[in-house]
Design a protein around this motif. Structure first.
Motif, short mmCIF file in Angstrom:
data_model
loop_
_atom_site.label_atom_id
_atom_site.label_comp_id
_atom_site.label_asym_id
_atom_site.label_seq_id
_atom_site.Cartn_x
_atom_site.Cartn_y
_atom_site.Cartn_z
N ALA A 43 1.97 -12.14 10.69
CA ALA A 43 3.00 -11.11 10.54
C ALA A 43 3.14 -10.67 9.09
CB ALA A 43 4.34 -11.64 11.06
N LEU A 44 3.05 -11.63 8.17
CA LEU A 44 3.16 -11.30 6.75
C LEU A 44 1.96 -10.49 6.28
CD1 LEU A 44 4.69 -14.60 5.38
CD2 LEU A 44 5.76 -12.35 5.35
N LEU A 45 0.77 -10.81 6.80
CA LEU A 45 -0.41 -10.01 6.45
C LEU A 45 -0.22 -8.56 6.89
CD1 LEU A 45 -3.66 -12.06 7.21
CD2 LEU A 45 -2.62 -11.53 5.01
N THR A 46 0.33 -8.37 8.07
CA THR A 46 0.57 -7.01 8.56
C THR A 46 1.56 -6.27 7.67
OG1 THR A 46 0.10 -7.71 10.84
CG2 THR A 46 1.34 -5.66 10.55
N ALA A 47 2.64 -6.96 7.29
CA ALA A 47 3.63 -6.35 6.41
C ALA A 47 3.03 -6.04 5.04
CB ALA A 47 4.83 -7.29 6.25
N ALA A 49 -0.11 -5.45 4.33
CA ALA A 49 -1.03 -4.31 4.47
C ALA A 49 -0.28 -2.99 4.52
CB ALA A 49 -1.89 -4.48 5.72
N GLU A 50 0.83 -2.96 5.24
CA GLU A 50 1.61 -1.72 5.33
C GLU A 50 2.20 -1.34 3.98
OE1 GLU A 50 5.42 0.13 7.81
OE2 GLU A 50 4.42 -1.70 8.51
N LEU A 51 2.72 -2.33 3.26
CA LEU A 51 3.29 -2.06 1.95
C LEU A 51 2.24 -1.55 0.98
CD1 LEU A 51 5.61 -5.19 1.69
CD2 LEU A 51 6.39 -2.80 1.70
N VAL A 52 1.05 -2.17 0.99
CA VAL A 52 -0.02 -1.74 0.09
C VAL A 52 -0.46 -0.32 0.41
CG1 VAL A 52 -2.42 -2.15 -0.55
CG2 VAL A 52 -0.83 -4.06 -0.42
N ARG A 53 -0.64 -0.04 1.69
CA ARG A 53 -1.07 1.31 2.08
C ARG A 53 -0.03 2.35 1.67
NH1 ARG A 53 -2.43 -1.12 7.08
NH2 ARG A 53 -0.57 -0.16 7.96
N TYR A 71 -11.97 -15.42 6.45
CA TYR A 71 -11.24 -14.88 7.61
C TYR A 71 -10.04 -14.02 7.20
CZ TYR A 71 -8.73 -19.31 6.78
OH TYR A 71 -8.08 -20.37 6.21
N VAL A 72 -9.40 -14.33 6.07
CA VAL A 72 -8.29 -13.50 5.62
C VAL A 72 -8.81 -12.14 5.16
CG1 VAL A 72 -6.47 -13.24 3.89
CG2 VAL A 72 -6.81 -15.44 5.02
N THR A 73 -9.92 -12.14 4.44
CA THR A 73 -10.53 -10.88 4.01
C THR A 73 -10.85 -10.01 5.23
OG1 THR A 73 -11.62 -12.20 2.29
CG2 THR A 73 -12.30 -9.91 2.51
N LEU A 79 -6.89 -4.53 9.21
CA LEU A 79 -5.59 -3.88 9.07
C LEU A 79 -5.67 -2.59 8.25
CD1 LEU A 79 -3.39 -7.06 8.46
CD2 LEU A 79 -3.25 -5.52 10.44
N GLY A 80 -6.88 -2.17 7.93
CA GLY A 80 -7.07 -0.88 7.28
C GLY A 80 -7.16 -0.91 5.78
N LEU A 81 -7.29 -2.10 5.18
CA LEU A 81 -7.42 -2.20 3.73
C LEU A 81 -8.88 -2.36 3.33
CD1 LEU A 81 -4.46 -4.64 2.94
CD2 LEU A 81 -4.46 -2.14 2.84
#
Length: 227
Positions: A43-47, A49-53, A71-73, A79-81
């Motif tokens: 969930a934090l990765l998704t958040a 990614a959205e903040l960075v975008r 795997y994190v990369t 997630l679009g990054l």
């Protein structure tokens, strides 16, 4: 006698590199996707990614520091990054490239990143800054601040404990020399603030099952040019 809180030296960095080189195959086999059982991390990765975008208003590169098996990369790219991995262990980097051939991974140390100033939309370091002694952490976070674009974000994950230092000499049946430094969320918040990174959010997950330590997360950002 070695000071456990001495700043990272060439010997310290080499010991960390050689330790992860030794355990890379077993570690990667056990953790092909270490977020599989971490819904909070996901969930934090998704958040993140959205903040960075949003901050980048388009495409932005993100560095996964201490990328390990990659795997994190891979999750960040899904997630679009435009994420790439940096790891101190050449063996880990080789395994990450094998598992994710479409992505970029490079050998490097978080103490001195081979990344130009103000070029990244985000930096993520999940359970990797734990190997840096206290007096070395300000320099690492200063590096994160340096490579971030104004408005960029950093996400850290770490085991939450007060002032605990562990030195391991064996793991997965391999001889190693690896140090772990656990800190409280309040301590990490102070380090981030002193590095010029504004704290955006914190989260903590208490120990589950046989886990000894809880997990904590800190999300911070570099001030935008207009701030």
């Amino acid at each position: 006698m070695t000071d456990p809180n001495a700043a990272p030296t060439a010997d310290f960095i080499e010991a960390t590199r050689s330790s992860y080189d030794a355990i890379a195959p077993a570690y990667s086999a056990e953790h092909p996707d270490g977020l599989g059982e971490g819904p909070v991390e996901s969930a934090l990765l998704t958040a993140f990614a959205e903040l960075v975008r949003t901050a980048a208003a388009g495409e932005a590169q993100v560095a996964d520091i201490g990328s390990g098996p990659g795997y994190v990369t891979a999750r960040l790219n899904a997630l679009g990054l435009q994420a790439f991995g940096i790891d101190i262990s050449p063996h880990m980097v080789a395994l990450a490239r094998e598992a994710h051939p479409q992505l970029r991974f490079q050998v490097g140390s978080m103490t001195s990143l081979d990344v130009p100033d103000a070029t990244l939309g985000g930096v993520i370091a999940l359970y990797s800054t734990i190997h840096i002694p206290d007096v070395g952490l300000p320099g690492v976070l200063a590096e994160f601040h340096r490579v971030l674009r104004p408005g960029g974000y950093v996400l850290l994950a770490f085991q939450a404990s007060e002032g605990e230092h562990i030195h391991m000499t064996e793991r997965y049946g391999q001889d190693i020399s690896l140090d772990y430094y656990f800190r409280t969320p309040a301590e990490i918040a102070t380090y981030l603030t002193e590095a010029g990174l504004g704290l955006y959010a914190q989260a903590r997950v208490e120990p589950q099952g046989q886990q000894k330590w809880g997990r904590a997360f800190a999300l911070a950002h570099k001030a935008a040019a207009s701030e």
